[in-house]
Design a protein around this motif. Structure first.
Motif, PDB file in Angstrom:
ATOM      1  N   VAL A 500       8.778 -14.680   1.792  1.00 43.94           N
ATOM      2  CA  VAL A 500      10.061 -15.264   2.327  1.00 43.94           C
ATOM      3  C   VAL A 500      10.983 -15.004   1.048  1.00 43.94           C
ATOM      4  CG1 VAL A 500      11.097 -17.372   2.633  1.00 43.94           C
ATOM      5  CG2 VAL A 500       8.708 -16.955   3.432  1.00 43.94           C
ATOM      6  N   HIS A 506      12.970 -24.678  -1.920  1.00 44.28           N
ATOM      7  CA  HIS A 506      12.895 -25.729  -1.318  1.00 44.28           C
ATOM      8  C   HIS A 506      13.940 -26.753  -1.543  1.00 44.28           C
ATOM      9  CE1 HIS A 506      10.613 -26.149  -4.934  1.00 44.28           C
ATOM     10  NE2 HIS A 506      11.110 -27.314  -4.846  1.00 44.28           N
ATOM     11  N   LYS A 507      15.058 -26.461  -2.305  1.00 38.64           N
ATOM     12  CA  LYS A 507      15.969 -27.436  -2.459  1.00 38.64           C
ATOM     13  C   LYS A 507      16.653 -27.871  -1.318  1.00 38.64           C
ATOM     14  CE  LYS A 507      15.908 -28.849  -7.009  1.00 38.64           C
ATOM     15  NZ  LYS A 507      16.397 -27.938  -7.896  1.00 38.64           N
ATOM     16  N   THR A 508      17.287 -27.224  -0.866  1.00 35.69           N
ATOM     17  CA  THR A 508      18.307 -27.600   0.278  1.00 35.69           C
ATOM     18  C   THR A 508      18.486 -26.334   1.305  1.00 35.69           C
ATOM     19  OG1 THR A 508      20.134 -26.781  -1.175  1.00 35.69           O
ATOM     20  CG2 THR A 508      19.926 -29.218  -1.125  1.00 35.69           C
ATOM     21  N   HIS A 515      15.382 -27.305  12.773  1.00 38.77           N
ATOM     22  CA  HIS A 515      14.837 -28.270  13.458  1.00 38.77           C
ATOM     23  C   HIS A 515      15.481 -28.741  14.761  1.00 38.77           C
ATOM     24  CE1 HIS A 515      12.010 -28.277  10.153  1.00 38.77           C
ATOM     25  NE2 HIS A 515      13.099 -28.588   9.321  1.00 38.77           N
TER      26      HIS A 515
ATOM     27  N   PRO B 205       6.567 -21.748  -0.715  1.00 37.05           N
ATOM     28  CA  PRO B 205       7.349 -20.955   0.057  1.00 37.05           C
ATOM     29  C   PRO B 205       6.715 -19.672   0.278  1.00 37.05           C
ATOM     30  CG  PRO B 205       8.748 -22.065  -1.229  1.00 37.05           C
ATOM     31  CD  PRO B 205       7.326 -22.477  -1.667  1.00 37.05           C
ATOM     32  N   PRO B 278       8.346 -30.151   0.360  1.00 34.87           N
ATOM     33  CA  PRO B 278       8.603 -28.835   0.141  1.00 34.87           C
ATOM     34  C   PRO B 278       7.459 -28.025   1.105  1.00 34.87           C
ATOM     35  CG  PRO B 278       9.159 -29.875  -1.714  1.00 34.87           C
ATOM     36  CD  PRO B 278       8.515 -30.842  -1.101  1.00 34.87           C
ATOM     37  N   GLU B 281       8.118 -28.571   5.049  1.00 35.07           N
ATOM     38  CA  GLU B 281       8.999 -27.866   5.089  1.00 35.07           C
ATOM     39  C   GLU B 281       8.803 -26.456   5.723  1.00 35.07           C
ATOM     40  OE1 GLU B 281      12.682 -28.364   5.572  1.00 35.07           O
ATOM     41  OE2 GLU B 281      11.678 -30.287   5.800  1.00 35.07           O
ATOM     42  N   MET B 282       7.713 -26.050   5.243  1.00 35.18           N
ATOM     43  CA  MET B 282       7.049 -24.661   5.490  1.00 35.18           C
ATOM     44  C   MET B 282       6.420 -24.484   6.818  1.00 35.18           C
ATOM     45  SD  MET B 282       8.058 -22.720   3.204  1.00 35.18           S
ATOM     46  CE  MET B 282       9.497 -23.515   2.751  1.00 35.18           C
ATOM     47  N   LEU B 287       5.836 -30.454  11.191  1.00 30.01           N
ATOM     48  CA  LEU B 287       6.647 -31.425  11.214  1.00 30.01           C
ATOM     49  C   LEU B 287       7.000 -31.980  12.487  1.00 30.01           C
ATOM     50  CD1 LEU B 287       9.485 -29.981   8.752  1.00 30.01           C
ATOM     51  CD2 LEU B 287       8.140 -32.082   8.602  1.00 30.01           C
ATOM     52  N   VAL B 332      11.660 -34.925  11.114  1.00 27.99           N
ATOM     53  CA  VAL B 332      13.004 -34.491  11.255  1.00 27.99           C
ATOM     54  C   VAL B 332      13.554 -33.760  10.026  1.00 27.99           C
ATOM     55  CG1 VAL B 332      13.457 -35.333  13.514  1.00 27.99           C
ATOM     56  CG2 VAL B 332      14.380 -36.316  11.349  1.00 27.99           C
ATOM     57  N   ALA B 420      19.239 -34.104  13.913  1.00 29.22           N
ATOM     58  CA  ALA B 420      18.366 -32.968  13.875  1.00 29.22           C
ATOM     59  C   ALA B 420      18.196 -32.344  15.253  1.00 29.22           C
ATOM     60  CB  ALA B 420      17.079 -33.452  13.378  1.00 29.22           C
ATOM     61  N   GLY B 539      15.703 -33.180  -6.425  1.00 26.27           N
ATOM     62  CA  GLY B 539      14.625 -32.123  -6.371  1.00 26.27           C
ATOM     63  C   GLY B 539      13.205 -32.763  -6.093  1.00 26.27           C
ATOM     64  N   PHE B 543      15.492 -32.477   0.144  1.00 31.53           N
ATOM     65  CA  PHE B 543      16.679 -33.326   0.386  1.00 31.53           C
ATOM     66  C   PHE B 543      17.541 -32.115   1.176  1.00 31.53           C
ATOM     67  CE2 PHE B 543      20.880 -35.300   0.236  1.00 31.53           C
ATOM     68  CZ  PHE B 543      20.339 -36.647   0.695  1.00 31.53           C
ATOM     69  N   ASN B 544      17.748 -32.473   2.385  1.00 33.43           N
ATOM     70  CA  ASN B 544      18.522 -31.652   3.387  1.00 33.43           C
ATOM     71  C   ASN B 544      19.937 -32.030   3.361  1.00 33.43           C
ATOM     72  OD1 ASN B 544      19.510 -30.100   5.449  1.00 33.43           O
ATOM     73  ND2 ASN B 544      17.408 -29.931   6.314  1.00 33.43           N
ATOM     74  N   THR B 545      20.581 -31.362   2.455  1.00 35.44           N
ATOM     75  CA  THR B 545      22.366 -31.713   2.674  1.00 35.44           C
ATOM     76  C   THR B 545      22.854 -31.592   3.960  1.00 35.44           C
ATOM     77  OG1 THR B 545      22.059 -30.887   0.218  1.00 35.44           O
ATOM     78  CG2 THR B 545      24.317 -31.570   1.120  1.00 35.44           C
ATOM     79  N   HIS B 546      22.688 -30.361   4.568  1.00 32.67           N
ATOM     80  CA  HIS B 546      23.296 -30.162   5.842  1.00 32.67           C
ATOM     81  C   HIS B 546      22.866 -31.058   6.922  1.00 32.67           C
ATOM     82  CE1 HIS B 546      25.060 -26.262   5.995  1.00 32.67           C
ATOM     83  NE2 HIS B 546      23.860 -25.729   5.155  1.00 32.67           N
TER      84      HIS B 546
END
Lengths: 515, 680
Positions: A500, A506-508, A515, B205, B278, B281-282, B287, B332, B420, B539, B543-546
């Motif tokens: 990858v 993994h931050k943002t 999803h 990752p 993290p 998230e992979m 999830l 989510v 989400a 960190g 944290f998913n800003t979007h």
């Protein structure tokens, strides 16, 4: 320590004391025995303090060698693994003598002599460097145990000792034949040499099985475990402590000292057998433990389950597995020994091992309840106690080889919690409804002194296991190196995917929309 | 900043002293010591949290001691402090300190107080070790440590068989989860060669897309690891399938329920998923599973909560349901929202439990709401506290003005789930429905307890209090009971006067009420705002800003929906329990099957008993009788013995049973063989 024959002295002290006990009165015999075992414990500490565990230190230390006749030699010497097991033996011995202080009142001199003889022979097993010297110690060590069960045991002692004898004899014969063949083939009986001798892989299988017959019984592995519950039930308290604490470790020690380094190819070839038997043992004996009504039988069955985790750890062929197996052996020696002492404490008061006869002891025996709870938790491997470290490492080791074995054996932590907490509940919790139970006094000072030191070591081993792991590190390393060529491939076989992009850590960013 | 050492180890020291000092020290010393230690920990924790709030805090790891070293496995005892830990620190130490104080009043009549306080302190220590863990093994240590404390505290009243059963059940069911956790740790070590959390998260990752063999099949690596670890989280956080222990855990004293089974321990699973976010998230599959389990639990527990009559069990199912919200938020990808709900929930749920404890205290240990009623005027302070808690959990508030704690955190979760999309949308609808049920059961609890006419007289506990004027246990109530005559009617007050709880119990209620009212309003910027959140979490979670942006831009109806269902639930409860109290009975008559299904908690306990517990004993007996005795012994040693006996007189004589002779024969044989070998 140069030239000072400390190992021989550690053997001689209990031997001499044993003879003295035979001719002393009951009180003197007790004192002699306690004194001799304490001296040996002190010598053990000296041994540990002088043991060089640094990288590059010689593997075999405190070596003694003198030719006796023919090939037979008085060859002693220890590595870190043997050191730890010797420490376990000399630590438990004074406790055993104290545990028998009042509960044994007939033929005290002979009883103490038997224990002292056993101590000498146990140390001999772990210190022997000659194949036949080892064999003599290994087999003769069982004689005092037969006597202890057969003379000072419970009602069915004859049946129990007979079973014990029959099982062990069968294994011993095969092992002896294998040893004779090996001595001819390699033209030596010196164990360190044999440990690096490459036998023909074809023959290894037969040799392995011959040794296996003996060690599997000692371990004990399913299905040759049925002598253990009977032996434990019939043995006096101190006999159970030594049986669980040290004698059961001889099987594991045998695997480490003989089977694995001498027959690496065969070990790898037969790993399926060991894993299968161990997996069955964990589930089978745990379930059997769940339905026991006899306290000692319950703990005996739990021992079989714990020992199965030792065997899977040993046959993981990696460092975590083997170090974990050693840690379980040490921990189990302390914890199950302590549990048998706990049983002894209340057995001495009510003279029954039937679980349902007790109940509510937390009310009138609070000190006892705390210690028993502590050892119960150690037995089910609560982190922070010794039980966890070994179990965790051992299972971690086997996971690398087989996720199935790891999964099945890890169910032991669920079942173990089940039967031990169920036991604890029936003994200590609930209300005090029985008059004779209500009349039981809390632990005496002597009884506290039996259990408190074990509790301290269990905690030490659980919080800072490094003290116990570091002496064994080099030796386990040597073993792992020897096994490297035969190491089975694990079932994990990690296969990398597409790498990858690094920026996308993994931050943002990026992932949210997925999803 | 060595404050963390004090925060973590003070409770341990206090627990050891109080536990072993027990009888010697006496109640007051043990209680002061433990409570004092917790207040010190709490006072040291808030500055750490506020420094992270203000952006001046920095993550650090304080090493303590080596732990396990085996080859490339290197585990140390160390205390990690970052934003995520700081949040947990204030939650744990604050609730724990207040619960300690509360227990002065609540446990006042108990003969065994030092033990209780020692256990509470021990629990706090283990929980702090869990949240400060820098590696998975230490986390597991805390994980099992809180399990031990939970076991001890559920079974605190060990004379009660039900409490003992509940304690064992809690431990064993948790161990099922721990099996997953342990396997997860093994797998993680196998894959990454380390169990240090920061190293794993950094390497995660790189493992995306890789596959691994597991149980004979090949799976996506990260999916296997995350799912195994998540099984651990499911056990500790009582998620569907492994939830059965939590309602039974209510056997423990009520302060325990507030601290362990509402505010802290049960949220450990959520904490774990966030800590390892993290990694999760992979694996979209993992999830998805987390979302599914969270939503399912959220729905399941809320339905069961509507039918329970024991006040503590209603709150227990409510907790289970709220944990479901946290998990689907994490599922989510809205870890900030999950942690925010964990944070606010800790205050308002501890408040509800302690409030319930105060009611139970007032009602002489009666826990059945059917015997409550009309308590509003009798115990007004408890009532106001419970009201604050109820407003918080049901999420009362007005957009952009002010809301109670749950208004920000629960609505945040629902909005994030909607934003989400995909499985999150499904979770959103389930969550909305669960919010309706939440409002219903919460108000049902309030109405049954505090409104209506007193129904106390029918309660056995109250009867006991009235008749037991010079009884064996010296209750404060007895003074009141004395004044009245002893022939109580079947309904009504029965002449019983509930009394408000002592100050030690009311102060914690007051403080937690403040939390329930203001925690959401004060902290929502930091926790879930897109810009502030990223800086705040810094960190420590993924944290998913979007997503956080999207969450604030959902359609208006999505934002309004939780409020609407909240009012609907309130309305139904009001109709059924205030206006027309016949409705529940009619409902039961009409939908008896559904009611029984819910009342019996979807029959999980019965099912598990049937397929796990009973077979375990039956199989154990079978193995013992038929396996060990019937097969191995019969054909092994016993069979051999029989053979030998039949073999003839000579052999029979060998079977004399004298050990010494066996031993002697063996030794001779040995010596002969060895001599031959060596001298040949």
């Amino acid at each position: 320590m140069n030239g000072f024959p400390i190992l021989s002295i550690m053997l001689a002290v209990p031997m001499a004391a044993a003879i003295a006990c035979l001719y002393a009165g009951a009180d003197n015999a007790r004192r002699i025995a306690l004194g001799a075992t304490l001296i040996d414990f002190a010598l053990g500490i000296v041994l540990w303090l002088n043991f060089d565990a640094a990288m590059g230190a010689p593997q075999w230390q405190f070596v003694e060698y003198s030719q006796i006749f023919g090939r037979f030699a008085w060859a002693l010497g220890i590595d870190g693994i043997a050191l730890m097991l010797i420490m376990l033996s000399v630590f438990l011995m004074p406790i055993c003598i104290l545990a028998s202080w009042t509960s044994i009142d007939k033929r005290v001199g002979e009883y103490m002599a038997a224990f002292l003889l056993m101590e000498a022979l146990m140390i001999g097993v772990f210190a022997a460097q000659d194949l036949f010297l080892f064999y003599i110690f290994f087999e003769a060590g069982l004689i005092p145990m037969y006597l202890i069960i057969g003379i000072w045991g419970g009602v069915d002692r004859i049946y129990a000792s007979y079973k014990f004898f029959l099982y062990t004899l069968f294994g011993s014969v095969l092992m002896l034949i294998a040893m004779l063949w090996m001595a001819r083939e390699a033209n030596t009986t010196f164990i360190p040499t044999l440990m690096n001798y490459d036998f023909d892989p074809q023959v290894q299988i037969l040799l392995f099985l011959a040794f296996f017959a003996s060690f599997a019984v000692k371990m004990p592995m399913w299905p040759v475990h049925t002598w253990l519950p009977d032996a434990h039930v019939q043995a006096p308290t101190a006999g159970s402590v030594i049986l669980a604490g040290v004698l059961l470790k001889m099987g594991g020690y045998g695997f480490i000292r003989f089977s694995l380094p001498m027959f690496p190819e065969a070990s790898a070839e037969l790993v399926w057998l060991i894993l299968a038997l161990s997996m069955i043992a964990v589930v089978y004996t745990s379930l059997v433990a769940l339905v026991q009504n006899d306290m000692k039988k319950l703990i005996a069955y739990s021992s079989v389950a714990h020992m199965a985790i030792v065997t899977v750890g040993l046959f993981a062929f990696n460092r975590q597995g083997i170090e974990g197996a050693m840690m379980i052996m040490l921990s189990h020696g302390l914890v199950s020994g302590a549990l048998f002492l706990c049983v002894g404490v209340i057995y001495d008061r009510l003279h029954t091992r039937e679980i349902d006869r007790y109940g509510g002891l937390a009310i009138n025996m609070p000190k006892y309840a705390i210690l028993f709870l502590f050892f119960t938790m150690a037995s089910i491997g609560l982190p922070g106690t010794s039980g966890f470290v070994g179990e965790f490492l051992s299972l971690m080791g086997i996971y690398e080889v087989s996720s199935w074995a790891a999964l099945v054996c890890t169910t032991g932590i669920i079942l173990g919690a089940g039967y031990m907490l169920y036991l604890y509940r029936r003994i200590c919790y609930g209300d005090l409804t029985k008059d004779d139970v209500r009349a039981m006094p809390d632990m005496s000072g002597r009884e506290m002194w039996l259990l408190a030191p074990i509790a301290a070591v269990v905690l030490w081993m659980g919080v800072y296991p490094e003290s116990f792991l570091s002496p064994m590190r080099n030796d386990v390393g040597a073993l792992v190196a020897r096994l490297e060529r035969a190491k089975p491939l694990g079932d994990a076989q990690l296969a990398a995917g597409k790498p990858v992009a690094k920026a996308e850590a993994h931050k943002t960013e990026a992932h949210g929309s997925a999803h | 900043m060595n404050a963390i050492l004090f925060i973590v180890f003070l409770p341990l020291v206090a627990a050891i002293i109080a536990g072993f000092g027990n009888r010697v020290l006496g109640n007051t010393v043990a209680k002061s010591l433990t409570t004092g230690a917790l207040f010190v920990s709490c006072l040291l924790s808030w500055p750490i949290f506020l420094s992270f709030m203000g952006g001046t805090g920095h993550a650090e790891v304080v090493p303590v001691l080596d732990f396990i070293k085996s080859g490339n496995l290197d585990v140390s005892w160390a205390l990690r402090v970052d934003t995520l830990t700081a949040v947990m620190l204030v939650v744990i130490t604050t609730v724990s300190a207040l619960v300690h104080l509360y227990s002065w009043g609540y446990m006042d009549e108990d003969p065994d107080q030092p033990r209780f306080f020692a256990y509470l302190c021990l629990f706090t220590f283990a929980m702090l070790m869990l949240v400060t863990a820098d590696n998975l093994v230490q986390m597991f240590f805390g994980w099992e440590g809180v399990g031990l404390a939970s076991y001890l505290l559920i079974g605190f009243w060990f004379k009660k068989p039900s409490a003992n059963a509940a304690a064992i059940k809690a431990f064993v069911v948790n161990r099922v989860g721990d099996l997953g956790f342990m396997m997860g740790i093994f797998g993680t070590f196998l894959v990454f060669g380390t169990i240090s959390i920061p190293e794993i998260l950094a390497a995660a990752p790189g493992m995306a897309g890789s596959t691994i063999g597991f149980l004979g099949y090949r799976f996506d690596t990260m999916t296997v690891l995350c799912l195994l670890l998540f099984v651990g989280a499911m056990g500790k956080s009582a998620q569907l399938g492994l939830h059965t222990w939590l309602p039974d855990a209510m056997e423990g004293p009520t302060p325990v329920s507030a601290l362990i089974h509402a505010a802290t321990m049960v949220t450990a699973g959520v904490f774990m998923v966030c800590r390892l976010s993290p990694m999760f998230e992979m694996s979209p599959t993992a999830l998805g599973f987390v979302t599914f389990i969270g939503a399912a639990t959220c729905f399941f527990a809320a339905t069961v909560g509507t039918t329970q009559t024991d006040i503590k069990r209603v709150i227990a199912y409510s907790t289970c349901s709220q944990l479901g919200y946290m998990f689907f938020a994490a599922g989510v990808g809205a870890y900030g929202a999950a942690m925010f709900h964990l944070f606010t929930h800790a205050f308002f749920k501890a408040l509800l439990f302690l409030g319930a404890g105060s009611v139970i205290h007032a009602m002489h240990h009666e826990q059945d709401m059917r015997f409550y009623g009309g308590l509003r005027k009798e115990i007004p302070l408890t009532f106001w506290a419970m009201l604050a808690g109820t407003l918080a959990i049901t999420g009362v508030g007005i957009i952009n003005v002010f809301g109670f704690a749950g208004f920000y955190s629960k609505d945040g979760i629902l909005e994030a789930a909607f934003a989400a999309g995909g499985g999150g949308k499904v979770a959103f609808y389930i969550g909305i429905f669960a919010a309706l049920l939440t409002s219903f059961y919460s108000w049902r609890l309030m109405f049954l307890t505090f409104w209506g006419k007193p129904r106390w007289a029918a309660s056995e506990h109250i009867q006991h209090a009235l008749h037991d004027a010079h009884g064996h246990d010296d209750h404060a109530h007895d003074d009141h009971a004395h004044d009245d005559h002893h022939h109580a009617p079947a309904t009504g007050t029965g002449g019983y006067h509930p009394h408000e709880s002592p100050l030690t119990m009311l102060i914690p209620l007051g403080v937690l009420s403040m939390g329930a009212i203001f925690a959401g309003f004060l902290f929502h910027h930091s926790f879930i705002d897109a810009e502030h959140g990223a800086a705040f979490w810094n960190g420590s979670i993924a944290f998913n800003t979007h997503l956080m942006h999207a969450m604030h831009e959902v359609p208006l109806w999505v934002k309004l929906a939780p409020g609407i269902v909240m009012l609907t639930g309130l309305f139904i409860a009001w109709r059924a329990y205030i206006v027309n109290t016949d409705i529940p009975e009619k409902f039961v008559a009409q939908f008896g099957v559904l009611y029984d299904f819910l009342l019996n908690k979807w029959y999980f306990d019965q099912l598990y008993n049937l397929i796990f517990v009973k077979p375990a004993f039956a199989i154990g007996r079978f193995f013992w009788k038929r396996g060990d005795q019937g097969t191995i012994d019969r054909f092994g040693p016993n069979g051999l013995a029989a053979l030998v006996v039949k073999g003839g007189q000579y052999s029979a004589r060998l079977q004399s049973g004298y050990l010494a002779s066996y031993a002697f024969v063996m030794l001779i044989g040995l010596a002969a063989a060895a001599t031959w070998a060596m001298t040949r």
